[in-house]
Scaffold this motif. Structure first.
Motif, PDB file in Angstrom:
ATOM      1  N   GLU A 184      -4.484   2.106 -46.327  1.00 36.08           N
ATOM      2  CA  GLU A 184      -5.274   1.369 -47.301  1.00 36.08           C
ATOM      3  C   GLU A 184      -6.746   1.191 -46.915  1.00 36.08           C
ATOM      4  O   GLU A 184      -7.260   0.083 -46.869  1.00 36.08           O
TER       5      GLU A 184
ATOM      6  N   GLY B  69       1.834  -9.577 -38.192  1.00 36.48           N
ATOM      7  CA  GLY B  69       0.774  -8.962 -38.967  1.00 36.48           C
ATOM      8  C   GLY B  69       0.767  -9.337 -40.439  1.00 36.48           C
ATOM      9  O   GLY B  69      -0.254  -9.248 -41.095  1.00 36.48           O
ATOM     10  N   SER B  70       1.920  -9.723 -40.990  1.00 36.92           N
ATOM     11  CA  SER B  70       1.993 -10.142 -42.395  1.00 36.92           C
ATOM     12  C   SER B  70       3.281 -10.923 -42.608  1.00 36.92           C
ATOM     13  O   SER B  70       4.224 -10.838 -41.820  1.00 36.92           O
ATOM     14  N   TRP B  71       3.294 -11.666 -43.707  1.00 32.75           N
ATOM     15  CA  TRP B  71       4.516 -12.399 -44.059  1.00 32.75           C
ATOM     16  C   TRP B  71       5.662 -11.431 -44.319  1.00 32.75           C
ATOM     17  O   TRP B  71       6.795 -11.676 -43.919  1.00 32.75           O
ATOM     18  N   PHE B  72       5.364 -10.338 -44.992  1.00 30.82           N
ATOM     19  CA  PHE B  72       6.418  -9.375 -45.304  1.00 30.82           C
ATOM     20  C   PHE B  72       7.062  -8.837 -44.028  1.00 30.82           C
ATOM     21  O   PHE B  72       8.284  -8.798 -43.910  1.00 30.82           O
ATOM     22  N   LYS B  73       6.248  -8.438 -43.057  1.00 28.89           N
ATOM     23  CA  LYS B  73       6.797  -7.930 -41.793  1.00 28.89           C
ATOM     24  C   LYS B  73       7.619  -8.997 -41.082  1.00 28.89           C
ATOM     25  O   LYS B  73       8.665  -8.701 -40.500  1.00 28.89           O
TER      26      LYS B  73
ATOM     27  N   ASN C   8       3.861   0.697 -41.161  1.00 34.10           N
ATOM     28  CA  ASN C   8       2.999   0.422 -42.308  1.00 34.10           C
ATOM     29  C   ASN C   8       3.807  -0.167 -43.458  1.00 34.10           C
ATOM     30  O   ASN C   8       4.926   0.268 -43.722  1.00 34.10           O
ATOM     31  N   GLU C   9       3.201  -1.137 -44.146  1.00 30.32           N
ATOM     32  CA  GLU C   9       3.817  -1.681 -45.350  1.00 30.32           C
ATOM     33  C   GLU C   9       3.575  -0.712 -46.495  1.00 30.32           C
ATOM     34  O   GLU C   9       2.464  -0.230 -46.683  1.00 30.32           O
TER      35      GLU C   9
ATOM     36  N   LYS D 164       8.967  -2.942 -52.123  1.00 30.70           N
ATOM     37  CA  LYS D 164       8.119  -3.060 -50.941  1.00 30.70           C
ATOM     38  C   LYS D 164       8.997  -2.866 -49.712  1.00 30.70           C
ATOM     39  O   LYS D 164      10.089  -3.429 -49.611  1.00 30.70           O
TER      40      LYS D 164
END
Length: 170
Positions: free
Chosen positions: A57, A2-6, A33-34, A26
């Motif tokens: 968000e 779902g995202s680079w962070f995840k 959820n981020e 973060k």
């Protein structure tokens, strides 16, 4: 992911699964959820632990002065309640955005729940509107519905009584 962070968190690339930014740490909440800060994660975890479904968000409605582009976001939305965590009070540009979000909510008659750092020890009291909303719709399974039949019974009660389906606790 779902995202680079995840992806970085799941891959164990980041120490403790967090990333230090200029405005906070973060991290991922229990819901997946981020979150942009540990305080935001604390609030998101409270929703998750109390079985409260949130939209993370969400966009505010467009407004010619306070949301021209339509890209302004709240932290969470639960049904028709926008929820904001105003954790950087005292930072000039942040305070201006806070003021504009509050004014946008007032002008458009949006239901806004503002959470500040001083509210974190009493989230249940701060979010009583959400709890009361659920009770008004006739949910009788407690905070954590224990079986599908109870949830379905309450959903039918809400439809029959109020003519709506409450998506807050699906």
């Amino acid at each position: 992911f779902g995202s680079w962070f995840k992806a970085l968190v799941v891959s164990n690339v980041l120490p403790n699964g967090t990333l230090q930014t200029s405005r906070g740490i973060k991290c991922l909440a229990k819901s997946g959820n981020e979150c942009l800060s540990l305080d935001e994660m604390f609030i998101d975890n409270w929703f998750f632990e109390n079985n409260i479904k949130t939209e993370k968000e969400p966009y505010y409605p467009i407004h010619p002065q306070y949301n021209k582009s339509g890209k302004r976001r709240a932290d969470w939305k639960i049904n028709d309640y926008y929820i904001e965590y105003f954790g950087l009070k005292g930072e000039k540009s942040y305070d201006l955005k806070t003021k504009e979000k509050i004014e946008l909510s007032e002008i458009l008659n949006l239901k806004l729940i503002s959470i500040y750092p001083s509210d974190l020890n009493n989230l249940g009291e701060k979010l009583i509107k959400i709890k009361n909303y659920r009770q008004q719709l006739g949910f009788r399974c407690g905070w954590k519905p224990n079986n599908e039949s109870c949830v379905e019974r309450n959903r039918l009660h809400a439809v029959n009584t109020y003519g709506v389906i409450d998506k807050l606790f699906e």
